[in-house]
Design an enzyme around this catalytic site. Sequence first.
Site, PDB file in Angstrom:
ATOM      1  N   ASP A  11       0.826  -1.207   0.000  1.00  0.00           N
ATOM      2  CA  ASP A  11       0.000   0.000   0.000  1.00  0.00           C
ATOM      3  C   ASP A  11       0.862   1.259   0.000  1.00  0.00           C
ATOM      4  O   ASP A  11       1.967   1.255   0.536  1.00  0.00           O
ATOM      5  CB  ASP A  11      -0.928  -0.031   1.226  1.00  0.00           C
ATOM      6  CG  ASP A  11      -2.082   0.950   1.086  1.00  0.00           C
ATOM      7  OD1 ASP A  11      -2.405   1.350  -0.059  1.00  0.00           O
ATOM      8  OD2 ASP A  11      -2.661   1.322   2.121  1.00  0.00           O
ATOM      9  N   HIS A  28       2.203   3.495  -9.082  1.00  0.00           N
ATOM     10  CA  HIS A  28       2.030   2.056  -9.338  1.00  0.00           C
ATOM     11  C   HIS A  28       3.218   1.499 -10.115  1.00  0.00           C
ATOM     12  O   HIS A  28       3.664   0.389  -9.885  1.00  0.00           O
ATOM     13  CB  HIS A  28       0.725   1.795 -10.109  1.00  0.00           C
ATOM     14  CG  HIS A  28      -0.507   2.177  -9.331  1.00  0.00           C
ATOM     15  ND1 HIS A  28      -0.655   1.878  -8.003  1.00  0.00           N
ATOM     16  CD2 HIS A  28      -1.644   2.837  -9.691  1.00  0.00           C
ATOM     17  CE1 HIS A  28      -1.826   2.347  -7.571  1.00  0.00           C
ATOM     18  NE2 HIS A  28      -2.440   2.932  -8.575  1.00  0.00           N
ATOM     19  N   LEU A 122      11.813 -19.709  -5.119  1.00  0.00           N
ATOM     20  CA  LEU A 122      10.707 -19.008  -4.441  1.00  0.00           C
ATOM     21  C   LEU A 122       9.433 -19.115  -5.285  1.00  0.00           C
ATOM     22  O   LEU A 122       9.500 -19.082  -6.509  1.00  0.00           O
ATOM     23  CB  LEU A 122      11.092 -17.542  -4.251  1.00  0.00           C
ATOM     24  CG  LEU A 122      10.079 -16.606  -3.562  1.00  0.00           C
ATOM     25  CD1 LEU A 122      10.823 -15.578  -2.710  1.00  0.00           C
ATOM     26  CD2 LEU A 122       9.166 -15.873  -4.522  1.00  0.00           C
TER      27      LEU A 122
HETATM   28  C1  IPE Z   1      -5.347  -2.810  -0.233  1.00  0.00           C
HETATM   29  O1  IPE Z   1      -5.025  -1.472  -0.451  1.00  0.00           O
HETATM   30  C2  IPE Z   1      -5.309  -3.560  -1.500  1.00  0.00           C
HETATM   31  C3  IPE Z   1      -4.005  -3.714  -2.151  1.00  0.00           C
HETATM   32  C4  IPE Z   1      -2.862  -3.311  -1.666  1.00  0.00           C
HETATM   33  C5  IPE Z   1      -4.018  -4.383  -3.407  1.00  0.00           C
HETATM   34  P1  IPE Z   1      -6.131  -0.360  -0.565  1.00  0.00           P
HETATM   35  O2  IPE Z   1      -5.433   0.940  -0.655  1.00  0.00           O
HETATM   36  O3  IPE Z   1      -7.085  -0.677  -1.650  1.00  0.00           O
HETATM   37  O4  IPE Z   1      -6.894  -0.516   0.826  1.00  0.00           O
HETATM   38  P2  IPE Z   1      -7.979   0.412   1.550  1.00  0.00           P
HETATM   39  O5  IPE Z   1      -9.136   0.553   0.617  1.00  0.00           O
HETATM   40  O6  IPE Z   1      -7.335   1.724   1.808  1.00  0.00           O
HETATM   41  O7  IPE Z   1      -8.308  -0.307   2.802  1.00  0.00           O
HETATM   42  C1  IPE Z   2      -1.632   0.208  -3.391  1.00  0.00           C
HETATM   43  O1  IPE Z   2      -1.378   1.559  -3.369  1.00  0.00           O
HETATM   44  C2  IPE Z   2      -1.791  -0.329  -4.801  1.00  0.00           C
HETATM   45  C3  IPE Z   2      -3.120  -0.859  -5.108  1.00  0.00           C
HETATM   46  C4  IPE Z   2      -4.114  -0.936  -4.273  1.00  0.00           C
HETATM   47  C5  IPE Z   2      -3.324  -1.330  -6.458  1.00  0.00           C
HETATM   48  P1  IPE Z   2      -2.563   2.611  -3.356  1.00  0.00           P
HETATM   49  O2  IPE Z   2      -2.937   2.907  -4.766  1.00  0.00           O
HETATM   50  O3  IPE Z   2      -3.674   2.153  -2.494  1.00  0.00           O
HETATM   51  O4  IPE Z   2      -1.851   3.866  -2.724  1.00  0.00           O
HETATM   52  P2  IPE Z   2      -2.463   4.865  -1.655  1.00  0.00           P
HETATM   53  O5  IPE Z   2      -2.930   4.052  -0.500  1.00  0.00           O
HETATM   54  O6  IPE Z   2      -3.577   5.591  -2.319  1.00  0.00           O
HETATM   55  O7  IPE Z   2      -1.318   5.774  -1.312  1.00  0.00           O
HETATM   56 MG    MG Z   3      -4.145   2.390  -0.534  1.00  0.00          MG
END
Ligand code: IPE
Ligand code: IPE
Ligand code: MG
Length: 237
Positions: A11, A28, A122
Amino acid sequence: MNVQHIAIIMDGNGRWAAQRKRPRTWGHKAGVKAVKSTLKACVQSGISHLTLFAFSSENWRRPQSEVKRLMTLFLQSLEKESPELLQQGVAIRFIGDLSAFSEKLQIKMQEVSALQPEDKRLTLHVAVNYGGRWDIVQAAKQLASMHQQGTLDLSDIDESLFNRHTCLSQQPPIDLLIRTGGEQRISNFLLWQCAYTELFFIDTLWPDFDEKVLQSVLVDYNKRERRFGQTSDQLNA
Ligand code: IPE
Ligand code: IPE
Ligand code: MG
């Protein structure tokens, strides 16, 4: 403690990009680089299984443009990176409801899953369109269907049988789960599988995750005592 299986909620890509005044998708892309270096670090540390949360069943709710960009990036990354990963001894598998993806992406995932490294070091399990609740429901459906067909008695259903129908049941248990990005929640990741997993919530944003951060988590992990319901005295006896 011997670590076999790590799971990561990757995240913080969006915030990492925002800090640099760039679009979320730029984060990303940087996230893919962090995946590559994390894989290397895990192989070097002798970790045999890594499960990465790449796209949740709830992530479809994001703006269409971001979802589209993520799908493209996913396909491109599989095309570009899978040969090199294979060389490094990484087998790639997927968990989640894959039927929701485009045909092209589904075919690519099938192709990549069929590849077997010569010297496997792995296994990478990529969770896409994955949800912990979905996982539990799909297991329940399998058992219900077996019962309906007369091949399963209700009295045969126990935790061990149920477990066998959930994702990752053939893999070692998940020793630790790391969530980067500072949020302290599971976001519908491996609900069943993480019943006794050690949880680590760290502030590092995913694109900044590297070998050093991994090692510091492993140091903390080694300080923990995994009691599985027992007492400390029992473990030390
Ligand atoms: C969780 O991250 C999902 C992934 C890392 C793929 P999100 O950014 O979507 O989670 P929430 O919605 O903040 O809980
Ligand atoms: C996690 O990073 C990646 C996915 C959920 C695909 P986020 O896109 O949720 O990044 P933040 O949480 O908005 O910073
Ligand atoms: Mg996120």
